[in-house]
Motif scaffolding. Structure first.
Motif, short mmCIF file in Angstrom:
data_model
loop_
_atom_site.label_atom_id
_atom_site.label_comp_id
_atom_site.label_asym_id
_atom_site.label_seq_id
_atom_site.Cartn_x
_atom_site.Cartn_y
_atom_site.Cartn_z
N TYR A 115 0.86 -1.18 0.00
CA TYR A 115 0.00 0.00 0.00
C TYR A 115 0.90 1.24 0.00
O TYR A 115 2.03 1.18 0.47
CB TYR A 115 -0.89 0.05 1.24
N HIS A 151 -5.47 -4.85 7.62
CA HIS A 151 -5.60 -4.32 6.26
C HIS A 151 -6.53 -5.18 5.42
O HIS A 151 -7.33 -4.65 4.62
CB HIS A 151 -4.22 -4.23 5.59
N GLN A 202 -5.51 1.95 -3.81
CA GLN A 202 -4.16 1.61 -4.27
C GLN A 202 -4.20 1.12 -5.72
O GLN A 202 -3.34 1.47 -6.53
CB GLN A 202 -3.56 0.52 -3.37
N ARG A 254 -7.10 -1.17 -0.51
CA ARG A 254 -6.59 -1.74 -1.76
C ARG A 254 -7.27 -1.13 -2.97
O ARG A 254 -6.65 -0.97 -4.03
CB ARG A 254 -6.79 -3.26 -1.74
#
Length: 944
Positions: free
Chosen positions: A777, A892, A813, A810
């Protein structure tokens, strides 16, 4: 007298042909088989080894060794299709054990006519290979039969490096001998290279000598080397003269050279001033085994020797075959292979297929030294050879095959075209294709057992020494006759282009807004499309920097090509690291894009991910996906061809606005390390209230402690009482006054302040402008309003924990990695192209927002725990180390799922690649933009 390596190689190929279809019994032909094998190496088996040698076994019974050469070789021969298993090996080794020590062989061989298993007793190493591969293993396996006491096997790269070193020594010796580097010298080296190669690959077949070029110079030139040039020139002139036109008084060893033609030796004007050292170096190069050098690497060899700054292989000029095949396989070779499989059992269809191969034309409009053309030609010849072998599979009479073959081998170098701006590489490209042609002719010899050459040269590739961007390709090769465009054009970015290159780009992209941001490679897409407009059946595949599929370049290049020129991407290799096979391997991030002006049913994408294996090593994982959906410019499946366009404000007007940090523009005079700050306060203790912690991308990611003098609200009277502070301010003033930029000079009036001030007035998050591609990340974090943020990062005020969670997920990202630009290979964040265009979840429920906010807070707590122990964000999120922090990984993963549930009912499979996520996000982006241009009522308005 020993046979030359080349003679042995020829005999090895004939041996394979003669025995490849043998299906008889062991006793019937075993002796003939081994007699023939010994003759490959020029030795009579009867004079060295006995057949059916009697031996007394340890059990007391008698046995027979099939082939026995005391001290050297013991063979256990079996009938065809008998498995050469451990039992057979034990039988052979059992014979060895009862032999006297002096007669124990160095090598034990098991053979069943179609397979070999060779044991080297000293090392215990076992080598296995088939009869079909005998011509590849003859050197390594049985050279002791020929009488050579030592033999070495080289890997291709090692061979190439040795060749490069030898050529470099020769070139250096020529330079040192009062020969000035010049284009004429380089062409002379090209001619020499042909002779070196021809000497070792039976091209000079008319000669009575194994290596006529080398031996002629050894025999006739004086040791002092002064007459070397005259003898080389004599050979060149002979090679350029038909036999019937040669002087009858020529000595026999000159007459025996074949007529080459092709204008390769037409120019003999170069004058070499030689000496003993040059002669010695040239003969050393001539003695090297050039048969194992791929013509595809010739360009690298010449770049090595002709660059005055270096004598080692430089990677940027050589494309590996692995990377070349990424382009040409899906462009046409895969389809041809499939077509062959479908038609091979029908004689008429197979014959027509061979004709088709001979009609294919290929253009490389940035061909360099011909790597792409060489590999493409070789692959077409190999496919033709496979088809011919199948066509003649029922014929055994060699003369019948030979008569038919000369008419049926049709694929030739004249089908290949190239454009190259430099003169020397264009010559090398033509030479490399001729030599590749000869290598393929040798394969014909190996496969069918008769001599086949194409001398004199009557066909040649057409390589134009021109600027591909200023010439009309259609005038060089009629677009109606062209099938494929393929190559690896130059990679210059917008800021690295010369004035001439920028002029070329302006001419090609006259009406295109934003074209000044395009990489130079974009020109070859434009020129290729111009050819496709004249022939819409042409297909192309270009290797490119991945930046043309990311960031600000996507819209100006692809919007017009796809919307106005009807261009379709047929296949693509998504971003991968471009390695070549040279000594200093260039590493660039590239894509391969295959395209045409017509659609196809099945599109193909290759995805390259770097994963950490069980051993903790980072390795490349390749996956291929096929789909009927279209491929968009971001190289994901997407039928709607969505192209993200930079926005000045966020898609959702309720989202907070992102801003640059403050730019010091101070020459470093207002910035301090922790140590520098303490030393300064020792001199100027009154300055302490004016120091602020300063934070940019580097400081944030790597936990670096830096400070600045922040004098925004300082009283001028107080400043005047601090001489050391004023010395710093005056230094800033001097720095700005000396600038070439007028805007910077104006800032000298406020020398005590940062050049540009955009400091948030409340708690904010910092977003690094650049983050490594090696991070899972791109981390962001909260800062208080008293921490000064520099212009190497972005800031967002009034950020809720929910919004922070989405930006840390995510999904964001993936958007950054796909839509944002790159700084080298690293992710480059952008306000207009990444943040403002990001499609936040449109209607998250309060519960979903609370879930994301809670997990975001947990993530910060886990992260801060490691940071307090001395870790850095750069280390925590490094792909090779991230898995070590399992609690951080877990939170995460949960955060990713929570964010994805804000978008859709079920989250994405965490194990899948990011291709599905970016496809989904692009569809969400389209929904937002449709809403912007077609406003819905308030109840349907997307919210953050």
């Amino acid at each position: 007298m020993y046979l030359s390596i080349d003679e042995i190689a020829d005999r090895a190929r004939s041996f394979v042909y003669d025995w490849q279809d043998y299906e008889g019994k062991e006793i019937a032909e075993a002796q003939t088989f081994w007699n023939d094998l010994f003759m490959v190496y020029g030795r009579h088996r009867l004079k060295l080894a006995s057949f059916e040698a009697s031996i007394k076994k340890m059990t007391g019974s008698s046995g027979r060794i099939d082939v026995f050469w005391p001290g050297q070789l013991l063979v256990e021969q079996k009938a065809p299709h008998v498995t050469l298993d451990d039992t057979v090996m034990q039988q052979a080794v059992g014979y060895v054990e009862v032999l006297p020590e002096a007669e124990k062989p160095k090598f034990v061989v098991l053979c069943n006519f179609h397979q070999f298993k060779l044991l080297e007793r000293a090392s215990g190493e076992i080598t296995e290979f088939s009869l079909a591969d005998f011509a590849k293993h003859y050197y390594q396996a049985f050279m002791f039969i020929a009488g050579y006491s030592e033999f070495i096997t080289y890997q291709e790269e090692e061979i190439s490096l040795q060749a490069a070193e030898l050529l470099a020594k020769l070139y250096t010796a020529i330079e040192d001998g009062d020969n000035q580097p010049s284009l004429e010298l380089n062409f002379f080296m090209v001619q020499l290279l042909y002779c070196f190669f021809a000497d070792h690959t039976s091209l000079f077949t008319d000669s009575k000598s194994a290596r006529p070029f080398q031996h002629y110079l050894e025999k006739h030139s004086n040791p002092d080397g002064r007459d070397l040039h005259n003898h080389i020139r004599e050979i060149f002139e002979v090679l350029n003269t038909p036999k019937e036109e040669r002087d009858a008084r020529l000595p026999d060893d000159l007459k025996s050279f074949p007529y080459v033609n092709g204008d390769l030796f037409a120019d003999t004007s170069y004058r070499l001033y030689s000496n003993a050292t040059i002669r010695e170096r040239l003969l050393e190069v001539a003695n090297f085994n050039w048969a194992d050098i791929s013509p595809a690497i010739f360009g690298t060899l010449f770049q090595t020797i002709t660059d005055p700054k270096t004598r080692q292989i430089r990677g940027e000029h050589y494309t590996s075959e692995t990377n070349i095949l990424k382009a040409i396989n899906p462009l046409f070779l895969d389809d041809l292979e499939q077509e062959y499989e479908l038609c091979k059992e029908n004689l008429a269809d197979l014959t027509q297929f061979i004709e088709k191969l001979a009609s294919i034309t290929v253009l490389d409009p940035a061909c360099g030294s011909g790597n792409f053309l060489v590999v493409a030609y070789r692959e077409l010849r190999e496919l033709e050879l496979k088809a011919l072998k199948h066509l003649h599979k029922d014929k055994r009479e060699r003369h019948m095959i030979q008569e038919a073959m000369h008419a049926q081998i049709k694929v030739n170098v004249h089908q290949f075209y190239g454009i190259e701006i430099e003169a020397l590489p264009s010559k090398i490209a033509q030479l490399a294709l001729w030599l590749t042609d000869h290598q393929m002719n040798m394969q014909v010899v190996s496969t069918f057992g008769f001599n086949y050459t194409r001398l004199p040269l009557t066909a040649s590739a057409t390589i134009w020494n021109k600027n591909a961007l200023t010439c009309d390709w259609n005038e060089l090769i009629n677009a109606k006759k062209l099938n494929y465009i393929v190559g690896n054009p130059p990679f210059y970015g917008a800021r690295k282009q010369t004035k001439e290159q920028r002029t070329e780009m302006k001419r090609l992209f006259r009406e295109v807004k934003g074209a000044s941001q395009l990489d130079y490679v974009a020109c070859w897409y434009q020129k290729s499309v111009e050819m496709m407009q004249l022939n819409d059946k042409i297909k192309g595949a270009l290797v490119s920097t991945n930046s043309i599929t990311q960031g600000a370049q996507v819209f100006p290049l692809w919007h017009r090509l796809m919307r106005e020129e009807n261009l379709h991407i047929h296949f693509a290799h998504r971003t991968f690291k471009w390695f070549n096979e040279a000594k200093d391997k260039a590493q660039i991030h590239c894509v391969v894009i295959g395209f045409a002006r017509f659609p196809i049913e099945k599109k193909r994408l290759w995805d390259y991910d770097i994963i950490t294996n069980k051993e903790g090593e980072r390795v490349e994982q390749v996956s291929e996906r096929k789909s009927a959906l279209a491929i968009n410019p971001y190289l994901v499946f997407d039928d709607e061809m969505i192209i993200v366009q930079e926005l000045k404000t966020p898609l959702d007007p309720t989202s907070p606005k992102m801003a640059f940090g403050s730019m010091p523009n101070d020459g470093g005079h207002l910035l301090f390390s922790a140590e520098e700050k303490q030393a300064f306060l020792t001199l100027e203790p009154k300055a302490e209230p004016f120091f602020r912690r300063v934070m940019g991308s580097d400081e944030f990611l790597n936990s670096k402690e830096r400070y600045c003098l922040w004098l925004l609200d300082a009283n001028p009277l107080e400043l005047a009482k601090m001489p050391h502070v004023m010395a710093r301010v005056n230094a800033v003033r001097e720095y700005r006054l000396n600038s070439k930029r007028e805007a910077t000079r104006k800032l000298a009036d406020t020398a005590h302040l940062f050049g540009e001030i955009r400091q948030p007035s409340a708690k904010y998050i910092i977003i690094p402008s650049v983050s490594s591609e090696h991070r899972v990340y791109s981390p962001m974090g909260y800062l208080d309003k008293n921490t000064i943020m520099t212009n190497s990062a972005f800031s967002l005020e009034n950020v809720t924990p929910y919004l922070f969670g989405v930006l840390s997920s995510r999904m964001h990202q993936v958007w950054l990695a796909s839509v944002g630009g790159r700084m080298k290979s690293d992710y480059r964040y952008s306000v207009g192209l990444v943040y403002n265009t990001f499609p936040f979840p449109s209607k998250p429920t309060p519960a979903q927002q609370a879930k994301v906010a809670g997990l975001a807070q947990q993530m910060l707590e886990v992260r801060n725990k490691y940071l307090s122990q001395g870790a850095t964000l750069a280390n925590l999120y490094d792909k090779s180390k991230f898995y070590l922090y399992q609690d951080l990984v877990k939170v995460h993963r949960e955060l990713d799922k929570a964010v994805e549930r804000c978008y859709r009912k079920e989250p994405f499979d965490a194990s899948l690649s990011n291709m599905d996520r970016i496809t989904f996000l692009l569809s969400q982006y389209k929904l937002y933009t449709d809403t912007l241009f077609h406003p819905a009522d308030d109840n349907e308005k997307p919210i953050n």
